[in-house]
Design an enzyme around this catalytic site. Structure first.
Site, short mmCIF file in Angstrom:
data_model
loop_
_atom_site.label_atom_id
_atom_site.label_comp_id
_atom_site.label_asym_id
_atom_site.label_seq_id
_atom_site.Cartn_x
_atom_site.Cartn_y
_atom_site.Cartn_z
CG ASN A 41 -2.19 0.94 1.03
OD1 ASN A 41 -2.33 1.56 -0.25
ND2 ASN A 41 -2.61 1.68 2.14
CB SER A 73 -7.60 2.01 14.77
OG SER A 73 -8.86 2.75 14.38
CE1 TYR A 117 -9.31 -0.27 10.62
CE2 TYR A 117 -7.38 -1.39 10.09
CZ TYR A 117 -8.12 -0.29 10.78
OH TYR A 117 -7.08 0.91 10.88
CE LYS A 152 -5.08 -1.31 13.05
NZ LYS A 152 -3.45 -1.31 13.07
CE1 TYR A 202 -2.06 5.00 13.72
CE2 TYR A 202 -1.43 5.87 15.93
CZ TYR A 202 -1.12 4.77 14.51
OH TYR A 202 0.14 4.75 14.51
CG PHE A 203 -9.74 9.78 17.64
CD1 PHE A 203 -8.83 9.22 18.60
CD2 PHE A 203 -11.14 9.69 17.88
CE1 PHE A 203 -9.25 8.71 19.76
CE2 PHE A 203 -11.53 9.14 19.15
CZ PHE A 203 -10.66 8.54 19.96
CG ASN A 204 -11.12 9.68 11.49
OD1 ASN A 204 -11.60 9.47 12.54
ND2 ASN A 204 -11.83 9.32 10.26
CG ASN A 207 -11.66 2.48 1.00
OD1 ASN A 207 -12.41 2.28 0.36
ND2 ASN A 207 -10.45 1.82 1.02
CG LEU A 210 -13.88 13.52 4.03
CD1 LEU A 210 -15.03 13.49 2.90
CD2 LEU A 210 -14.38 14.10 5.35
#
Ligand code: WQD
Length: 341
Positions: free
Chosen positions: A37, A127, A152, A156, A180-182, A201, A203
């Site tokens: 990736n 996450s 997924y 986590k 983590y948040f975003n 995927n 935003l």
């Protein structure tokens, strides 16, 4: 040198930004990444930013023999930051075994090598997805984890449980998980940033690609949520601020300050921002209008989540610094550079 850090997934989005901050802090860095990736060019860009080229090994961590060979050849590794995992929520629903095998076996192989080569410290990339849709906001580290919306997300949760059980059984290893948040944005140099394979995927890359004309139109997944403007709320954290949290976590482990074998911290800004709010902040910051339309809700999306960051602030001494506008401008500058605009 302050120490030698192995960064798994180090050519990825958050991994590469963390390698830069580790080198800036005086650490020597080794990267292992299978480039599923990301691209090897990221190693060149890291060198361009810091003037130091990390040692790079390309293979997947399910290959225990290759991983042992890396540990054997590396000399004394002081700590590991483990990013390497598959992370596409939708793909994980279609191919759960691919995700469970890769994400869980990679961590298990890593722990086997850490034990064999006496590496005592781990920072794990977790996450906020472990919280699902919390009943109460903001989310603290005591907020109960909930059944994940996707395989997924479940990897986590299971990886955190593996870390909890292994560090409990093995007093020689201590770990910190950062939830983590975003993560959004890009390095100020615009030499590294988020470059998803195919159609994004997430935003913000979709926003910047729409603004750059790579995508015709952004679909906003729903405006009928129970939020002020009807669109979902998230806690968007600047990727460089997030990378710095990893350096602080490493230093805490190397200074043996961990209060327990396994500690975990929310890493966010503490502020919730809606999708439509982010779009107007992007246009404010960049002067770029984004062509979008409201469509139906996306399956699996939660309505709102944002962090209580008191523990990371008080225990790690870490604070998010960048504003949303600065962060969105950095994402736009990165998009313009890769599109040669
Ligand atoms: C944010 C908001 C969408 C795209 C996921 C993972 C999380 C982490 C980050 C890996 C939501 C809306 C999005 C679009 C939209 N992943 N949206 N149109 O889903 O909060 O988190 O990515 O580490 O673990 O769960 O992030 O960026 O996909 O979505 O309206 O084209 O933007 O509905 O409300 P998400 P996201």
């Amino acid at each position: 040198m302050k120490g030698k850090i192995l960064v798994t997934g180090g050519t990825g989005y958050i991994g590469s930004h963390t390698v830069v901050e580790l080198q800036n802090a005086g650490f020597e860095v080794i990267i292992v990444d299978d480039l599923s990736n990301s691209t090897a060019a990221v190693v060149d860009q890291i060198e361009q930013i810091t003037g130091k080229r990390p040692d790079f090994h390309q293979f997947n961590m399910q290959n225990l023999e290759r991983l042992e060979g890396l540990f054997k050849g590396a000399g004394n590794i002081d700590a590991v930051i483990h990013f390497a995992a598959y992370k596409a929520v939708g793909e994980s629903v279609e191919k759960p075994l691919l995700y469970y095998r890769n994400n869980l076996l990679s961590l298990i192989n890593l722990f086997e090598c850490m034990e064999k080569f006496s590496v005592r410290n781990l920072v794990f990339s977790s996450s906020c997805t472990v919280y699902g849709q919390p009943d109460k906001l903001p989310v603290t580290e005591q907020t109960p984890r909930q059944t994940a919306e996707s395989p997924y997300g479940n990897t986590k949760i299971v990886c955190e449980d593996i870390i909890r059980d292994y560090t409990h059984a093995n007093a020689n290893i201590q770990a910190i998980a950062l939830r983590y948040f975003n993560p959004i944005g890009a390095h100020p140099s615009a030499l590294i940033g988020e470059l998803p394979n195919g159609v994004p995927n997430n935003l913000v890359p979709f926003v910047t690609q729409t603004a750059a004309g790579v995508r015709a139109q952004l679909s906003v997944f729903g405006n009928d949520y129970n939020t002020p403007d009807g669109s979902c709320i998230r806690d968007y954290i600047n990727v460089v601020d997030l990378a710095k949290a990893h350096v602080i976590a490493i230093e805490r482990l190397l200074d043996h300050k961990n209060l327990s074998a396994f500690e975990y911290f929310n890493v966010g800004t503490g502020a919730g921002v809606s999708v439509l709010g982010l779009l107007s902040a992007f246009e404010q910051a960049t002067g770029q209008k984004v062509n979008f339309k409201i469509v139906g809700r996306r399956a699996g999306d939660i309505e709102k989540i944002y962090a209580d960051t008191a523990k990371a602030n008080e225990v790690l001494g870490w604070h998010s610094e960048a504003t949303l506008e600065e962060t969105l401008l950095s994402a736009w500058n990165w998009e313009k550079r890769i599109r040669k605009m």
